[in-house]
Design a protein around this motif. Structure first.
Motif, PDB file in Angstrom:
ATOM      1  N   SER A   1      43.754  13.249  27.975  1.00 11.06           N
ATOM      2  CA  SER A   1      45.056  13.573  27.388  1.00 11.06           C
ATOM      3  C   SER A   1      45.458  15.014  27.688  1.00 11.06           C
ATOM      4  CB  SER A   1      45.003  13.365  25.873  1.00 11.06           C
ATOM      5  OG  SER A   1      43.951  14.120  25.304  1.00 11.06           O
ATOM      6  N   ILE A   2      46.711  15.173  28.062  1.00 14.65           N
ATOM      7  CA  ILE A   2      47.258  16.518  28.251  1.00 14.65           C
ATOM      8  C   ILE A   2      48.494  16.634  27.369  1.00 14.65           C
ATOM      9  CG2 ILE A   2      48.343  18.149  29.833  1.00 14.65           C
ATOM     10  CD1 ILE A   2      46.559  17.289  32.005  1.00 14.65           C
ATOM     11  N   VAL A   3      48.542  17.699  26.601  1.00 12.57           N
ATOM     12  CA  VAL A   3      49.724  17.993  25.805  1.00 12.57           C
ATOM     13  C   VAL A   3      50.239  19.347  26.270  1.00 12.57           C
ATOM     14  CG1 VAL A   3      50.650  18.404  23.494  1.00 12.57           C
ATOM     15  CG2 VAL A   3      48.853  16.688  23.830  1.00 12.57           C
ATOM     16  N   GLY A   4      51.530  19.412  26.602  1.00 14.98           N
ATOM     17  CA  GLY A   4      52.074  20.664  27.123  1.00 14.98           C
ATOM     18  C   GLY A   4      53.372  21.054  26.455  1.00 14.98           C
ATOM     19  N   GLY A   5      53.679  22.346  26.542  1.00 17.26           N
ATOM     20  CA  GLY A   5      54.934  22.866  26.007  1.00 17.26           C
ATOM     21  C   GLY A   5      54.690  23.643  24.730  1.00 17.26           C
TER      22      GLY A   5
ATOM     23  N   ALA B   1      52.645   5.062  18.262  1.00 18.27           N
ATOM     24  CA  ALA B   1      51.211   5.276  18.024  1.00 18.27           C
ATOM     25  C   ALA B   1      50.390   4.142  18.642  1.00 18.27           C
ATOM     26  CB  ALA B   1      50.938   5.398  16.527  1.00 18.27           C
ATOM     27  N   ALA B   2      50.904   2.913  18.557  1.00 20.28           N
ATOM     28  CA  ALA B   2      50.178   1.766  19.115  1.00 20.28           C
ATOM     29  C   ALA B   2      50.091   1.892  20.643  1.00 20.28           C
ATOM     30  CB  ALA B   2      50.869   0.468  18.716  1.00 20.28           C
ATOM     31  N   ALA B   3      51.180   2.279  21.271  1.00 21.10           N
ATOM     32  CA  ALA B   3      51.166   2.434  22.739  1.00 21.10           C
ATOM     33  C   ALA B   3      50.180   3.539  23.139  1.00 21.10           C
ATOM     34  CB  ALA B   3      52.570   2.764  23.246  1.00 21.10           C
ATOM     35  N   ILE B   4      50.172   4.618  22.377  1.00 22.09           N
ATOM     36  CA  ILE B   4      49.282   5.743  22.688  1.00 22.09           C
ATOM     37  C   ILE B   4      47.822   5.337  22.483  1.00 22.09           C
ATOM     38  CG2 ILE B   4      48.594   8.064  21.919  1.00 22.09           C
ATOM     39  CD1 ILE B   4      51.655   8.499  21.279  1.00 22.09           C
ATOM     40  N   ALA B   5      47.572   4.518  21.457  1.00 22.35           N
ATOM     41  CA  ALA B   5      46.193   4.098  21.166  1.00 22.35           C
ATOM     42  C   ALA B   5      45.593   3.289  22.314  1.00 22.35           C
ATOM     43  CB  ALA B   5      46.163   3.283  19.870  1.00 22.35           C
ATOM     44  N   GLY B   6      46.443   2.577  23.060  1.00 20.63           N
ATOM     45  CA  GLY B   6      45.922   1.750  24.147  1.00 20.63           C
ATOM     46  C   GLY B   6      45.830   2.468  25.483  1.00 20.63           C
ATOM     47  N   ALA B   7      46.227   3.735  25.519  1.00 17.93           N
ATOM     48  CA  ALA B   7      46.302   4.459  26.793  1.00 17.93           C
ATOM     49  C   ALA B   7      44.939   4.942  27.270  1.00 17.93           C
ATOM     50  CB  ALA B   7      47.246   5.649  26.649  1.00 17.93           C
ATOM     51  N   ARG B   8      44.808   5.124  28.598  1.00 14.02           N
ATOM     52  CA  ARG B   8      43.622   5.765  29.177  1.00 14.02           C
ATOM     53  C   ARG B   8      43.982   7.135  29.746  1.00 14.02           C
ATOM     54  NH1 ARG B   8      38.451   3.572  29.216  1.00 14.02           N
ATOM     55  NH2 ARG B   8      38.605   1.705  27.914  1.00 14.02           N
ATOM     56  N   THR B   9      45.277   7.339  29.952  1.00 16.59           N
ATOM     57  CA  THR B   9      45.771   8.640  30.390  1.00 16.59           C
ATOM     58  C   THR B   9      47.039   8.912  29.594  1.00 16.59           C
ATOM     59  OG1 THR B   9      44.934   8.238  32.624  1.00 16.59           O
ATOM     60  CG2 THR B   9      46.571   9.988  32.384  1.00 16.59           C
ATOM     61  N   ILE B  10      47.131  10.124  29.043  1.00 16.13           N
ATOM     62  CA  ILE B  10      48.293  10.464  28.210  1.00 16.13           C
ATOM     63  C   ILE B  10      48.825  11.828  28.621  1.00 16.13           C
ATOM     64  CG2 ILE B  10      49.132  10.912  25.857  1.00 16.13           C
ATOM     65  CD1 ILE B  10      46.593   9.382  24.858  1.00 16.13           C
ATOM     66  N   PHE B  11      50.132  11.891  28.765  1.00 17.64           N
ATOM     67  CA  PHE B  11      50.762  13.196  28.926  1.00 17.64           C
ATOM     68  C   PHE B  11      51.899  13.266  27.920  1.00 17.64           C
ATOM     69  CE2 PHE B  11      53.950  16.092  30.506  1.00 17.64           C
ATOM     70  CZ  PHE B  11      53.178  17.211  30.760  1.00 17.64           C
ATOM     71  N   TRP B  12      51.840  14.271  27.059  1.00 23.47           N
ATOM     72  CA  TRP B  12      52.881  14.421  26.033  1.00 23.47           C
ATOM     73  C   TRP B  12      53.516  15.802  26.135  1.00 23.47           C
ATOM     74  CZ3 TRP B  12      51.841  16.105  20.357  1.00 23.47           C
ATOM     75  CH2 TRP B  12      53.064  16.237  19.686  1.00 23.47           C
ATOM     76  N   ASN B  13      54.834  15.810  26.224  1.00 25.84           N
ATOM     77  CA  ASN B  13      55.587  17.054  26.231  1.00 25.84           C
ATOM     78  C   ASN B  13      56.831  16.921  25.357  1.00 25.84           C
ATOM     79  OD1 ASN B  13      58.266  18.095  28.041  1.00 25.84           O
ATOM     80  ND2 ASN B  13      56.858  19.648  27.323  1.00 25.84           N
ATOM     81  N   GLY B  14      56.954  17.791  24.388  1.00 19.86           N
ATOM     82  CA  GLY B  14      58.174  17.866  23.592  1.00 19.86           C
ATOM     83  C   GLY B  14      58.105  17.113  22.285  1.00 19.86           C
ATOM     84  N   PRO B  15      58.431  17.788  21.174  1.00 21.00           N
ATOM     85  CA  PRO B  15      58.367  17.160  19.854  1.00 21.00           C
ATOM     86  C   PRO B  15      59.356  15.993  19.693  1.00 21.00           C
ATOM     87  CG  PRO B  15      59.307  19.386  19.704  1.00 21.00           C
ATOM     88  CD  PRO B  15      58.836  19.203  21.110  1.00 21.00           C
ATOM     89  N   MET B  16      59.080  15.144  18.712  1.00 21.81           N
ATOM     90  CA  MET B  16      59.892  13.943  18.460  1.00 21.81           C
ATOM     91  C   MET B  16      61.104  14.242  17.578  1.00 21.81           C
ATOM     92  SD  MET B  16      58.424  11.456  20.061  1.00 21.81           S
ATOM     93  CE  MET B  16      58.168  12.676  21.339  1.00 21.81           C
TER      94      MET B  16
ATOM     95  N   VAL C   1      45.075  21.324  26.618  1.00 16.10           N
ATOM     96  CA  VAL C   1      46.304  21.791  25.988  1.00 16.10           C
ATOM     97  C   VAL C   1      46.949  22.752  26.972  1.00 16.10           C
ATOM     98  CG1 VAL C   1      47.269  23.068  24.048  1.00 16.10           C
ATOM     99  CG2 VAL C   1      45.359  21.494  23.675  1.00 16.10           C
ATOM    100  N   SER C   2      48.095  22.352  27.503  1.00 17.99           N
ATOM    101  CA  SER C   2      48.741  23.151  28.549  1.00 17.99           C
ATOM    102  C   SER C   2      49.779  24.092  27.962  1.00 17.99           C
ATOM    103  CB  SER C   2      49.418  22.222  29.559  1.00 17.99           C
ATOM    104  OG  SER C   2      50.158  22.982  30.491  1.00 17.99           O
ATOM    105  N   THR C   3      49.863  25.287  28.544  1.00 20.76           N
ATOM    106  CA  THR C   3      50.897  26.232  28.110  1.00 20.76           C
ATOM    107  C   THR C   3      52.241  25.885  28.751  1.00 20.76           C
ATOM    108  OG1 THR C   3      50.214  27.701  29.886  1.00 20.76           O
ATOM    109  CG2 THR C   3      49.325  28.163  27.688  1.00 20.76           C
ATOM    110  N   GLY C   4      52.248  24.958  29.673  1.00 20.22           N
ATOM    111  CA  GLY C   4      53.490  24.613  30.356  1.00 20.22           C
ATOM    112  C   GLY C   4      54.102  23.334  29.830  1.00 20.22           C
ATOM    113  N   GLY C   5      55.399  23.340  29.625  1.00 21.88           N
ATOM    114  CA  GLY C   5      56.118  22.138  29.241  1.00 21.88           C
ATOM    115  C   GLY C   5      56.851  21.615  30.469  1.00 21.88           C
ATOM    116  N   GLY C   6      58.025  22.216  30.725  1.00 21.55           N
ATOM    117  CA  GLY C   6      58.796  21.855  31.920  1.00 21.55           C
ATOM    118  C   GLY C   6      57.986  22.043  33.195  1.00 21.55           C
ATOM    119  N   ALA C   7      57.160  23.088  33.233  1.00 23.35           N
ATOM    120  CA  ALA C   7      56.359  23.354  34.435  1.00 23.35           C
ATOM    121  C   ALA C   7      55.368  22.220  34.699  1.00 23.35           C
ATOM    122  CB  ALA C   7      55.618  24.684  34.306  1.00 23.35           C
TER     123      ALA C   7
END
Ligand code: 3PG
Ligand code: MG
Length: 354
Positions: free
Chosen positions: A300-304, A258-273, A323-329
């Motif tokens: 921020s882009i979240v995909g999958g 969460a700390a690393a994400i809080a400092g970001a200016r660009t975020i791409f997240w794919n796949g649950p933890m 919010v992207s419909t693509g994960g692997g894509a």
């Protein structure tokens, strides 16, 4: 990025149109657990029907069946889709992966799909990294166009291809480890920080082929068995009892991520933890989702399908830039490759021959 020609330029009047959508949605107890991908397919279907198409045939894969398999029949998806949008001219075909020729990109299946159709529209961004009969082969047989969703996805994701605002934090997890490792290998260098959770993290502990630094969870929610009500224990990774499984990232990993994400200016997240569908293992995915949503400075882009389902269940989807419909894509697009499903569609503007 080369842009494929748009469905908006197609003359659909009186035509039979084959649409490849990505309706590979999460299912639970035979019902659609998250309908983001179904809703996202509607604008293109509406456009074609509004433009006077005689028939619109929608096809998609669902899950990874090895042949006909009732558990992956399209019925629940078809019911859900037609419940949102009914039109007599709309038909939802059976799971393309019930036919083993689909994933082999067998031209004979492409010909069968094309049979009786005048146009082909690919709107399956989430499957555009697959060179399959319904995503690639058939595009070579019919006049092919990009659907509205496919276009919009390319537009948003291309923002991550050029110069991005830094730090760029990439968060990856999910279950499709084999698929994603190679992609991460090519991608990782572009991000300033790479956070890995889920099954992918477990795998990287055993063997890590990546040649850049990644942050793996320092602690986990361990489970004695792969079951929702298994005995659990929060522990350091090294203290996980023999044969136990880490089914979520632990509290310390959550706060570090969460700390690393809080400092970001660009975020791409794919796949649950972790196995977020089961409440005892949902906290890691929730922490990441909340951190991404809370960062209002970042693009921020979240995909999958699964990450998006988690966002929706937490009511956070509208706080994400895209919010992207693509994960692997999405991941493969970020590598800088042209996706086969996109490559098979002629360009928006033909390059000059001069
Ligand atoms: C996805 O969910 O990532 C897409 O629908 C592609 O599915 P696949 O990884 O089984 O090809
Ligand atoms: Mg998926």
């Amino acid at each position: 990025m080369r842009l494929p020609r748009s469905v908006e330029t197609a003359d659909a009047d009186g035509k039979v149109v084959l649409v490849r959508a990505d309706l590979n949605v999460p299912l639970e107890d035979g019902r659609v657990a998250d309908d983001t991908r179904i809703r996202a397919s509607l604008p293109t279907l509406r456009l074609l029907l509004d433009r006077g198409a005689k028939e619109v045939r929608v096809c998609s894969h669902l899950g990874r069946p090895k042949g006909p398999d009732e558990r992956y029949a399209m019925d629940p998806v078809r019911r859900h889709l037609t419940g949102l949008f009914a039109d007599d001219r709309l038909r939802v075909l059976e799971n393309t992966r019930f036919d083993e020729r689909e994933t082999k990109n067998d031209p004979s299946l492409a010909r069968e799909l094309a049979d009786g159709c005048d146009l082909y529209v690919n709107d399956a961004f989430g499957s555009a990294h697959r060179a399959h009969a319904s995503t690639e082969g058939v595009a070579r047989l019919l006049p092919a166009y990009a659907g509205l969703l496919l276009e919009e996805e390319l537009r948003h994701l291309s923002r991550l291809l050029g110069e991005v605002e830094r730090p760029f934090v990439l968060v990856s997890g999910g279950a499709k480890v084999e698929d994603k490792l190679g992609v991460l290998q090519n991608l990782g260098g572009r991000a300033d920080t790479v956070l890995i959770g889920g099954k992918m993290a477990e795998q990287l502990r055993v063997e890590n082929p990546l040649d850049f630094e990644v942050e793996l969870p320092v602690d986990v929610v361990g489970a004695a068995r792969f079951e929702e009500d298994a005995e659990t224990r929060v522990c350091r990774v090294d203290d996980l009892p023999y044969a136990w499984l880490g089914l979520d990232i632990g509290p310390e990993a959550r706060s570090r991520f969460a700390a690393a994400i809080a400092g970001a200016r660009t975020i791409f997240w794919n796949g649950p933890m972790g196995v977020f569908e089961w409440p005892p293992f949902a906290a890691g995915t929730k922490a990441v989702a909340e951190a991404v949503a809370a960062n209002e400075q970042a693009f921020s882009i979240v995909g999958g399908a699964d990450s998006v389902r988690a966002l929706n269940e937490l009511g956070l989807a509208d706080r994400i830039s895209w919010v992207s419909t693509g994960g692997g894509a999405s991941l493969e697009l970020l590598e800088g490759k042209e996706l086969p499903g996109v490559a098979a569609i002629p360009s928006a503007v033909e390059p000059s021959r001069a």
